[in-house]
Design a protein around this motif. Sequence first.
Motif, PDB file in Angstrom:
ATOM      1  N   ASP A   1       0.847  -1.190   0.000  1.00  0.00           N
ATOM      2  CA  ASP A   1       0.000   0.000   0.000  1.00  0.00           C
ATOM      3  C   ASP A   1       0.886   1.245   0.000  1.00  0.00           C
ATOM      4  O   ASP A   1       1.711   1.411   0.893  1.00  0.00           O
ATOM      5  N   PRO A   2       0.738   2.155  -0.988  1.00  0.00           N
ATOM      6  CA  PRO A   2       1.633   3.312  -1.067  1.00  0.00           C
ATOM      7  C   PRO A   2       1.619   4.194   0.174  1.00  0.00           C
ATOM      8  O   PRO A   2       2.668   4.666   0.610  1.00  0.00           O
ATOM      9  N   TYR A   3       0.432   4.440   0.753  1.00  0.00           N
ATOM     10  CA  TYR A   3       0.401   5.292   1.939  1.00  0.00           C
ATOM     11  C   TYR A   3       1.094   4.611   3.115  1.00  0.00           C
ATOM     12  O   TYR A   3       1.872   5.245   3.842  1.00  0.00           O
ATOM     13  N   ASP A   4       0.838   3.332   3.311  1.00  0.00           N
ATOM     14  CA  ASP A   4       1.514   2.615   4.396  1.00  0.00           C
ATOM     15  C   ASP A   4       3.021   2.579   4.176  1.00  0.00           C
ATOM     16  O   ASP A   4       3.799   2.621   5.141  1.00  0.00           O
ATOM     17  N   ALA A   5       3.439   2.506   2.919  1.00  0.00           N
ATOM     18  CA  ALA A   5       4.873   2.520   2.624  1.00  0.00           C
ATOM     19  C   ALA A   5       5.498   3.851   3.019  1.00  0.00           C
ATOM     20  O   ALA A   5       6.634   3.902   3.506  1.00  0.00           O
ATOM     21  N   LEU A   6       4.759   4.960   2.831  1.00  0.00           N
ATOM     22  CA  LEU A   6       5.245   6.272   3.266  1.00  0.00           C
ATOM     23  C   LEU A   6       5.224   6.389   4.784  1.00  0.00           C
ATOM     24  O   LEU A   6       6.177   6.879   5.394  1.00  0.00           O
ATOM     25  N   LEU A   7       4.149   5.927   5.395  1.00  0.00           N
ATOM     26  CA  LEU A   7       4.022   5.948   6.854  1.00  0.00           C
ATOM     27  C   LEU A   7       5.160   5.191   7.524  1.00  0.00           C
ATOM     28  O   LEU A   7       5.686   5.607   8.570  1.00  0.00           O
ATOM     29  N   ASP A   8       5.581   4.104   6.904  1.00  0.00           N
ATOM     30  CA  ASP A   8       6.645   3.262   7.454  1.00  0.00           C
ATOM     31  C   ASP A   8       7.960   4.019   7.594  1.00  0.00           C
ATOM     32  O   ASP A   8       8.820   3.653   8.392  1.00  0.00           O
ATOM     33  N   ASP A   9       8.116   5.087   6.834  1.00  0.00           N
ATOM     34  CA  ASP A   9       9.319   5.921   6.933  1.00  0.00           C
ATOM     35  C   ASP A   9       9.395   6.621   8.284  1.00  0.00           C
ATOM     36  O   ASP A   9      10.483   6.877   8.799  1.00  0.00           O
TER      37      ASP A   9
END
Length: 493
Positions: free
Chosen positions: A149-157
Motif C-alpha cells: 500500500d503506497p500510503y503505508d509505505a510512506l508511513l513506514d518511513d
Amino acid sequence: MTAFDELMAYQRQTEALAQIAGRLGWDQETVMPRGAAEQRAEELAAIESVLHARRTDPRIAEWLSHAEAPDEIGARALELIARSYHRNAAVPAELAAEIARATSRAQGIWAEARATEDVGHFLPILTRVIDLIRQKGQALAQAGFGAGDPYDALLDDYEPEATAATIGAMFDRMRPRLVALRERILSRPAPDVLTGHFPRETQLRMARTLAGAFGYDWDRGRLDLAVHPFSSGSGNDVRITTRVDESDPFNCFYSTIHEVGHAAYEQAIRQDFLLTPLGAGVSMGVHESQSRIYENQLARSAPFTGWLHGQMRAAFGDFGVDNADRFHAVVNAVRPGFIRTESDEVQYNLHIMMRFDLERDLIAGRLDPADLEEAWNARFLADFGQAVEKPSDGVLQDVHWSVGLFGYFPTYALGNVYAGCLHRALRADIPELDAALGRGEAHVATAWLAEKVQRHGGLYPPARLIRQVCGFDPDESPLLDYLEDKFGALYDL
C-alpha cells in the motif's frame, strides 16, 4: 577490517553528510536570504543525489551479506542499514533528487502563499510535490514496503510497523471520547483570556530559562526564530526554533518547551551511537511523545504552571492573572480555534485525524490537490463547527505537505498516545514529581525520560520501547483517562 567494520565506517560518513543536509534545511528556515531559494534548492538536490548514491551503493549489499554483528547493538545497526538500503534502492535516484529540489522550492512558496493568503500561488508546486510523493509511495509499495500500500509505505518511513488501518482503528476509538469531552467542556463558562503586551526580548529570555529548566544543553544547541517552530540535528549539534507573538507569550513558551522535548531526545542518545543508524530517535511517534509529555503532562500541570506564574509576574509585572489557579485554567483553556499548533490537549488529536484522512485521500488519488482547500474547509466545519475564513487558518497553516511529509501527521497523535503511557509509568516511579515541578525542577522528570527512553536512540522498535518502559503495550486509554481527569477537574464536569 571486517565487513561489519567497513560497513559501519561507510555508514558513519553517510550519517555525517545527512547531518550537513539537515543543517542546510535549518539555515533555510532561519537565516538564509530570500534570494537564495533557487540556489538552495539546487544545493539540496545535489547533496540528496550524493546521499541517495551512498545509500544504494552495491557494496552495502555485499557488506551486509558478510557482516557478523558482535552484539545486540551491532545486530540492530545491521537491521536498520538493511532496511534503509532496500527502501532507498526502491526509489530511483532521479526521483529522490527531484523530490529534494521540489520540496525545497515548495517550502519558500508555501511561506509566501501563507503570508499573502494565496492558495493559488501554492497550488502548482503542491500538486507537483504530491505527484512526486505518490511516485515514491508506489515505488516503495512495489518493493514490498507497507504490504503493497503506497500510503503505508510512506508511513513506514516515520513510524515503522504502523499501518493506516491500525491507526485509523485507534482514531475511531479515540474520537467519541474526545468529542464528548470537548462538548462538555465547551458547555461550561470559559476561563479568562490573557491580554496585554509581552515584549519580544523578555519572552525570548524566558524561553531560554524554560529550555534550561527542561534540560536543554546550551553547549550543544541554540535557539532561533522561524515561521513554524522545529528542532533540527542530533547528538552534539541540536538546534531549536520558536516564534513570538507579543500578545501571546504562551505561543513562544510552549513552542519552545515542545521543541526542547525533541531536542533533548537527540542530545540524550548515547555518545557511542552518534553517526550510526542508532544515533537518532527511533520513530516520529516516539519523538513526538517526548515533545508532548514535556509540553503537556509536565509544563501544563498545575504544579509547574504555579511556578511559571511566579516567573511571569517577575518578568512582566502584573499581567492580569492574579493567582496560580486562575493561571492554570488560562494555560489549559479549551476554546474553538483553527490552528493545530495552538490547539489545546483535548482538541489537538481531532486536528490530526482530519489531516490523516485528507492526506490518505491525496496519496490514493481520491482527492485532487485542486479540491484540497474546499475539502479542508468542509471537513473543518463538520468536525469543529467553524467556517474557515482565511487559508492561513486552514489549508496553508502547516508546512508539512509542502516539504513532502505525507504519512507524518498521524505520528503526532501516536506521540500523544505514547506520552499518555509514559506519563502513567513516570508518576508510578516518581511519586514526588508534583513537588519537583512546583519548584520548576522539570529535570526530575526529563532525567527519567532520558534514562528510560531517550538514551536508547534507535536501539528498540517503537512498540517494544514503550512496552519495556511502561510494562504494557501502547494503548490510548492512559491518554484519554488523563485528559478526562485533568479537564474534568478544571471545568468542574
